[in-house]
Design a protein around this motif. Structure first.
Motif, short mmCIF file in Angstrom:
data_model
loop_
_atom_site.label_atom_id
_atom_site.label_comp_id
_atom_site.label_asym_id
_atom_site.label_seq_id
_atom_site.Cartn_x
_atom_site.Cartn_y
_atom_site.Cartn_z
N LEU A 1 0.70 -1.36 0.04
CA LEU A 1 -0.04 0.14 0.09
C LEU A 1 0.93 1.25 -0.02
O LEU A 1 1.91 1.18 0.71
CB LEU A 1 -0.91 0.03 1.06
CG LEU A 1 -2.05 -1.13 1.40
CD1 LEU A 1 -2.56 -1.15 2.59
CD2 LEU A 1 -3.00 -0.91 0.20
N VAL A 2 0.54 2.20 -0.86
CA VAL A 2 1.03 3.52 -0.95
C VAL A 2 0.57 4.36 0.29
O VAL A 2 -0.60 4.59 0.30
CB VAL A 2 0.81 4.21 -2.22
CG1 VAL A 2 1.59 5.39 -2.14
CG2 VAL A 2 1.73 3.23 -3.41
N ASN A 3 1.36 4.96 1.23
CA ASN A 3 0.91 5.73 2.06
C ASN A 3 -0.14 5.23 3.05
O ASN A 3 -1.32 5.83 3.30
CB ASN A 3 0.38 7.24 1.66
CG ASN A 3 1.27 7.92 0.87
OD1 ASN A 3 2.58 8.03 1.19
ND2 ASN A 3 0.83 8.59 -0.28
N PRO A 4 0.29 4.18 3.63
CA PRO A 4 -0.76 3.24 4.34
C PRO A 4 -1.13 4.25 5.89
O PRO A 4 -0.22 4.73 6.26
CB PRO A 4 0.04 1.97 4.72
CG PRO A 4 1.50 2.23 4.47
CD PRO A 4 1.64 3.36 3.53
N THR A 5 -2.43 3.93 6.22
CA THR A 5 -2.91 4.49 7.29
C THR A 5 -3.84 3.49 7.88
O THR A 5 -4.41 2.48 7.21
CB THR A 5 -3.68 5.66 7.26
OG1 THR A 5 -4.78 5.42 6.26
CG2 THR A 5 -2.85 6.83 6.73
N PRO A 6 -4.07 3.32 9.28
CA PRO A 6 -4.92 2.45 10.01
C PRO A 6 -6.41 2.60 9.35
O PRO A 6 -7.00 3.63 9.05
CB PRO A 6 -5.00 2.81 11.34
CG PRO A 6 -3.62 3.48 11.49
CD PRO A 6 -3.44 4.25 10.31
N GLY A 7 -6.97 1.52 9.10
CA GLY A 7 -8.45 1.26 8.88
C GLY A 7 -9.49 1.30 9.92
O GLY A 7 -8.94 1.52 10.92
N THR A 8 -10.45 0.75 9.80
CA THR A 8 -11.52 0.57 10.70
C THR A 8 -11.76 -0.65 11.41
O THR A 8 -12.22 -0.72 12.53
CB THR A 8 -12.94 1.18 10.18
OG1 THR A 8 -13.32 0.24 9.10
CG2 THR A 8 -13.20 2.66 9.60
#
Length: 83
Positions: free
Chosen positions: A26-33
């Motif tokens: 993933l590019v620029n990963p952030t936490p999901g829900t």
């Protein structure tokens, strides 16, 4: 683009087509829900393929995936938790 920690997905493409990217990172990963879920702006690397009406796609947990380009796509998404 996203990856799920404990969720598997089955897509049944009903109408249209699109370019599906799976694998890679993933590019620029952030936490999901959800637990272990990650979201990103794109999938880098991996495999790209055209999906169209009648295709069935399986996405196991932890695999980055996303539709990169589409002519307008409709699919049924069956999601289930794996343990």
């Amino acid at each position: 683009a996203l990856s799920h920690g404990v969720i598997s997905e089955v897509w049944v493409v009903r109408e249209g087509s699109g370019t599906l990217a799976t694998g890679g990172t993933l590019v620029n990963p952030t936490p999901g829900t959800g637990p272990g879920e990650r979201r990103g702006s794109a999938v880098q690397g991996g495999v790209e393929r055209i999906i169209k009406a009648g295709d069935i796609v399986f996405v196991p947990p932890g695999v980055p995936h996303g539709i990169k380009a589409s002519t307008g796509i409709t699919y049924m998404n069956i999601r289930f938790e794996t343990r």
